[in-house]
Motif scaffolding. Structure first.
Motif, PDB file in Angstrom:
ATOM      1  N   ILE A 355      11.066   9.265  -5.270  1.00 54.50           N
ATOM      2  CA  ILE A 355       9.754   9.350  -5.902  1.00 54.50           C
ATOM      3  C   ILE A 355       8.693   9.432  -4.820  1.00 54.50           C
ATOM      4  O   ILE A 355       8.930   9.091  -3.656  1.00 54.50           O
ATOM      5  N   ALA A 356       7.506   9.874  -5.199  1.00 61.49           N
ATOM      6  CA  ALA A 356       6.366   9.886  -4.295  1.00 61.49           C
ATOM      7  C   ALA A 356       5.622   8.555  -4.423  1.00 61.49           C
ATOM      8  O   ALA A 356       5.681   7.900  -5.468  1.00 61.49           O
ATOM      9  N   PRO A 357       4.910   8.124  -3.382  1.00 57.00           N
ATOM     10  CA  PRO A 357       4.199   6.837  -3.456  1.00 57.00           C
ATOM     11  C   PRO A 357       3.215   6.764  -4.615  1.00 57.00           C
ATOM     12  O   PRO A 357       3.014   5.693  -5.187  1.00 57.00           O
ATOM     13  N   GLU A 358       2.591   7.903  -4.979  1.00 57.78           N
ATOM     14  CA  GLU A 358       1.623   7.876  -6.058  1.00 57.78           C
ATOM     15  C   GLU A 358       2.269   7.777  -7.437  1.00 57.78           C
ATOM     16  O   GLU A 358       1.586   7.514  -8.438  1.00 57.78           O
ATOM     17  N   ASP A 359       3.575   7.981  -7.518  1.00 55.05           N
ATOM     18  CA  ASP A 359       4.252   7.838  -8.808  1.00 55.05           C
ATOM     19  C   ASP A 359       4.293   6.390  -9.270  1.00 55.05           C
ATOM     20  O   ASP A 359       4.289   6.113 -10.470  1.00 55.05           O
ATOM     21  N   TRP A 360       4.371   5.466  -8.327  1.00 52.73           N
ATOM     22  CA  TRP A 360       4.416   4.033  -8.667  1.00 52.73           C
ATOM     23  C   TRP A 360       3.702   3.288  -7.549  1.00 52.73           C
ATOM     24  O   TRP A 360       4.308   2.655  -6.694  1.00 52.73           O
ATOM     25  N   PRO A 361       2.369   3.319  -7.527  1.00 55.30           N
ATOM     26  CA  PRO A 361       1.598   2.812  -6.379  1.00 55.30           C
ATOM     27  C   PRO A 361       1.413   1.299  -6.396  1.00 55.30           C
ATOM     28  O   PRO A 361       0.289   0.794  -6.378  1.00 55.30           O
ATOM     29  N   VAL A 362       2.503   0.560  -6.418  1.00 53.95           N
ATOM     30  CA  VAL A 362       2.421  -0.903  -6.438  1.00 53.95           C
ATOM     31  C   VAL A 362       3.405  -1.456  -5.424  1.00 53.95           C
ATOM     32  O   VAL A 362       4.615  -1.250  -5.554  1.00 53.95           O
ATOM     33  N   HIS A 363       2.911  -2.141  -4.403  1.00 56.76           N
ATOM     34  CA  HIS A 363       3.799  -2.825  -3.463  1.00 56.76           C
ATOM     35  C   HIS A 363       2.971  -3.717  -2.548  1.00 56.76           C
ATOM     36  O   HIS A 363       1.796  -3.442  -2.270  1.00 56.76           O
ATOM     37  N   GLY A 364       3.588  -4.817  -2.113  1.00 59.40           N
ATOM     38  CA  GLY A 364       2.977  -5.690  -1.120  1.00 59.40           C
ATOM     39  C   GLY A 364       1.837  -6.544  -1.609  1.00 59.40           C
ATOM     40  O   GLY A 364       1.116  -7.125  -0.796  1.00 59.40           O
ATOM     41  N   MET A 365       1.633  -6.677  -2.950  1.00 61.28           N
ATOM     42  CA  MET A 365       0.473  -7.411  -3.455  1.00 61.28           C
ATOM     43  C   MET A 365       0.886  -8.330  -4.583  1.00 61.28           C
ATOM     44  O   MET A 365       1.781  -8.013  -5.371  1.00 61.28           O
ATOM     45  N   MET A 366       0.208  -9.459  -4.666  1.00 64.69           N
ATOM     46  CA  MET A 366       0.407 -10.440  -5.715  1.00 64.69           C
ATOM     47  C   MET A 366      -0.917 -10.673  -6.444  1.00 64.69           C
ATOM     48  O   MET A 366      -1.995 -10.480  -5.866  1.00 64.69           O
ATOM     49  N   PRO A 367      -0.888 -11.114  -7.698  1.00 64.64           N
ATOM     50  CA  PRO A 367      -2.129 -11.396  -8.421  1.00 64.64           C
ATOM     51  C   PRO A 367      -2.633 -12.808  -8.129  1.00 64.64           C
ATOM     52  O   PRO A 367      -1.985 -13.595  -7.444  1.00 64.64           O
ATOM     53  N   ILE A 368      -3.785 -13.120  -8.684  1.00 68.63           N
ATOM     54  CA  ILE A 368      -4.284 -14.489  -8.578  1.00 68.63           C
ATOM     55  C   ILE A 368      -3.503 -15.408  -9.493  1.00 68.63           C
ATOM     56  O   ILE A 368      -3.185 -16.541  -9.145  1.00 68.63           O
ATOM     57  N   ARG A 369      -3.144 -14.903 -10.692  1.00 72.32           N
ATOM     58  CA  ARG A 369      -2.495 -15.744 -11.700  1.00 72.32           C
ATOM     59  C   ARG A 369      -1.293 -15.026 -12.295  1.00 72.32           C
ATOM     60  O   ARG A 369      -1.301 -13.807 -12.448  1.00 72.32           O
TER      61      ARG A 369
END
Length: 701
Positions: A355-369
């Motif tokens: 896949i291309a990075p823009e297909d699923w652009p979620v990594h390396g991050m966590m939410p506040i809650r």
């Protein structure tokens, strides 16, 4: 300026409606009177009073009738009739405004339309009082018939029945008592009892009796009176709903929480306190509606997997998922949380998907809650995760699945997308009579369904979400209601509350914690021993008994695989990876339940041998005691101090005697060995030891 239908306040006289203006005369209808009272005033006088403040206009809508939109056909028919009758009267101005002339006109109209004069007077009063429109003539049938007052019990009620049908009886006090008794005793107390079943219980109470057979003790039921009056079910239902107790009974049957959930006002929405992407991730699990087979043998059926999903509340973006054969647990959902941090390109490549990075652009991050549903996140593991990571862990209130509705909707979309594509998928008709068992069509294994889910999630993340509530800023900038587009827009415009995390940090935070003991064999935890390079270089195990040395150490472990643990040596530093020592390598590849099961099996086996061991120990003590007692009995008296002298010489004499006895036993043993080996000469002469050599003392020097 004055107009017809205006409402005015005329000093202290009260409120009036202008019902007619004829030349210089103004006719005012008294709105406070209970019958028609019309007075005539000069137009100039009213204008003068208006200028002096003695006359003021009032809002007409406060006095005008406004009919609803759900009028019955009978009401519409009555309005049409009255409007036609009133129209012929009010156009006859100014005569209709004078009481004597009005009486004459009403009498003429009553003969013309075939209604009473009283009815027409009432219609005129309603017309002028209610605003001189059709709405003022709406009949209020709901006020007729003495509502709320019971009719006499001995009167015949209801419509005439069809030919051959018996008329419903008049309700007696006995019937009413039976209604009350059965609804209070059965319907109100048991949510499984319906009103229809309650009516049957009423008939049982009114019509039948039961006695006990004195011989068998069995109940005998019989009709107490063949001519008993039987109330109809319609009478029972009419009585029940007339009581106004349906709401209170529903609370008693189903509980306040369930009723409040069904009937509460829904004036807000779950994400109203969360304007940013990453402000809250929602985590939930379900059994996927797909049946699987084993990865090693497709002939082996393994059932449905557990599917975890993590969804961003503001954008409906699926940021992580996990699928496994494990039951729901903190560690199982931890895989889904960890997936939020993973590089999705590398993650998909592990399953053969590019896949291309823009297909699923979620990594390396966590939410506040993180928001959970009072399941896996209630316990010490969730508390430890919040403490180690600094993230907030929230749980929904009981019976509040609507607070994570966006996550529940994603589950529905995933299952709806998979059902037409996957053989062996379940639906609402699965298991019903005549339907083929979907389990017989199961074809995919765990790895293949994971590949399918990757494609499904990417598809849903880039698909329009119909009916999704966007923020005001999204609407203003015309952001399409596509999860990926809304996610990128939030990140580009700074509407993000995401926190960057390292995978190792979150991984350690998700693992359960424990305490290990430092011993000479290694770090002992759950009966296993571990070591690491730092422990060996700093000689933890050699100095374990030294004064002031550390004896305990905190660690993290993964219960699914006990091959390694993570030692928390220094606060704020990366944990040290410790692996099994050679002594514990026999437990390599095992999970914690397997290790504990082995230890339990060992304890059970030991407990099973306890009686045999007790017998063995008792026999040993008894044999030793017998030998000791025999030796003690052969003694003449206790040894004296002088008897202790010459022990060396006495020992040498006993040793020489023992050697001779041992030599004789050896010669007999050798002779028996030769005889058994088949020597044709029947044995050979045993040569003695060389001169100066005693058997057992070695060669003489």
């Amino acid at each position: 300026m004055f107009f017809v239908r205006d409402v005015i306040q005329h000093g202290r006289k009260g409120q009036f409606r202008i019902v007619g203006i004829h030349r210089d005369a103004v006719f005012l209808f008294d709105l406070n009177a209970v019958r028609t009272v019309i007075t005539e005033h000069s137009l100039e006088a009213l204008k003068s009073g208006l200028g002096k403040g003695k006359v003021e206009f009032l809002a007409g809508h406060a006095f005008n009738c406004r009919a609803g939109h759900d009028l019955s056909k009978a009401q519409v028919r009555r309005i049409t009739q009255r409007l036609e009758q009133v129209r012929d009267l009010v156009v006859q101005m100014p005569a209709i405004f004078y009481s004597p002339d009005r009486g004459r006109l009403v009498s003429q109209a009553s003969r013309k339309f075939g209604v009473s004069a009283k009815t027409l007077h009432k219609a005129l009063f309603q017309f002028w009082h209610g605003g001189m429109t059709m709405d003022a003539l709406v009949p209020h049938f709901e006020r007729c018939g003495a509502p709320g007052k019971d009719k006499p019990l001995d009167t015949i009620r209801g419509r005439k029945p069809d030919e051959g049908m018996a008329r419903a009886p008049a309700l007696t006090q006995e019937m009413l008592n039976a209604f009350q008794r059965c609804t209070d005793g059965h319907y109100k107390r048991n949510r499984h009892v319906t009103l229809a079943e309650t009516y049957n219980m009423v008939l049982d109470l009114l019509c039948t009796r039961s006695v006990t057979d004195p011989e068998t003790g069995a109940p005998i039921t019989f009709v107490k009176d063949p001519d008993v009056a039987i109330p109809t079910e319609r009478q029972f239902l009419y009585w029940y709903y007339k009581q106004g107790r349906a709401k209170s009974d529903a609370k008693a049957r189903f509980g306040d929480v369930r009723i409040a959930l069904r009937s509460r006002a829904r004036l807000s929405y779950a994400a109203q306190d969360n304007p940013n992407a990453g402000g809250r991730f929602i985590v939930d699990s379900t059994k996927l509606d797909v049946n699987l087979v084993s990865s090693t043998n497709r002939e082996i059926f393994i059932g449905t997997p557990t599917f975890y999903i993590v969804v961003d509340e503001v954008t409906a973006m699926i940021v992580g998922f996990a699928i496994s054969l494990e039951n729901t647990s903190w560690l199982a959902q931890g895989v889904a949380i960890f997936n939020c941090l993973e590089d999705k390109v590398a993650f998909c490549r592990r399953y053969g998907i590019e896949i291309a990075p823009e297909d699923w652009p979620v990594h390396g991050m966590m939410p506040i809650r993180f928001l959970f549903d009072r399941g896996e996140a209630r316990g010490e593991l969730a508390t430890e995760f919040a403490r180690k990571s600094g993230l907030i862990v929230e749980n929904t209130s009981p019976y509040r699945g609507d607070l994570k509705g966006i996550c529940e909707q994603r589950f529905d979309l995933v299952n709806e997308t998979l059902r037409p594509q996957i053989p062996g998928a379940r639906d609402a008709d699965s298991g019903k009579r005549g339907e083929r068992d979907p389990r017989l069509n199961a074809s995919l294994n765990l790895e293949e369904i994971t590949q399918v889910l990757i494609h499904t999630i990417i598809y849903l993340n880039n698909r329009v979400v119909t009916g999704f509530r966007q923020s005001k800023a999204m609407l203003a900038q015309q952001v399409p209601n596509i999860p990926a587009a809304m996610w990128n827009w939030c990140l580009d415009t700074g509407r993000s509350a995401l926190i960057r995390f390292d995978k190792d940090e979150i991984g350690i935070s998700l693992l359960p914690s424990g305490t290990g003991s430092i011993t000479a064999q290694g770090v002992c935890f759950k009966g296993l021993f571990y070591t690491c390079e730092r422990a060996e270089s700093e000689q933890w195990f050699e100095q374990v008994n030294a004064a002031g040395s550390q004896r305990q150490i905190s660690l993290s472990y993964h219960p699914w695989l006990m091959d390694a643990v993570y030692l928390h040596v220094e606060a704020g530093r990366r944990p040290e990876l410790a692996v099994l020592t050679p002594y514990s390598q026999n437990h390599a590849g095992m999970s914690l339940p397997e290790v504990e099961q082995l230890r339990l099996a060992k304890r059970i086996a030991t407990q099973g041998r306890q009686l045999d061991q007790t017998l063995l120990h008792a026999d040993y003590r008894n044999q030793v005691s017998h030998i000791v007692q025999s030796a003690v009995q052969e003694r003449i008296d206790h040894l004296r101090p002088r008897d202790l002298k010459g022990a060396r010489e006495h020992r040498a004499l006993d040793a020489a005697s023992n050697r001779e006895d041992e030599k004789e036993r050896l010669r007999l043993g050798i002779a028996q060995y030769d005889a058994q080996s088949g020597d044709p000469e029947g044995g050979r002469e045993v040569q003695g030891p060389p001169p100066g050599d005693e058997l057992g003392d070695g060669e003489a020097l």
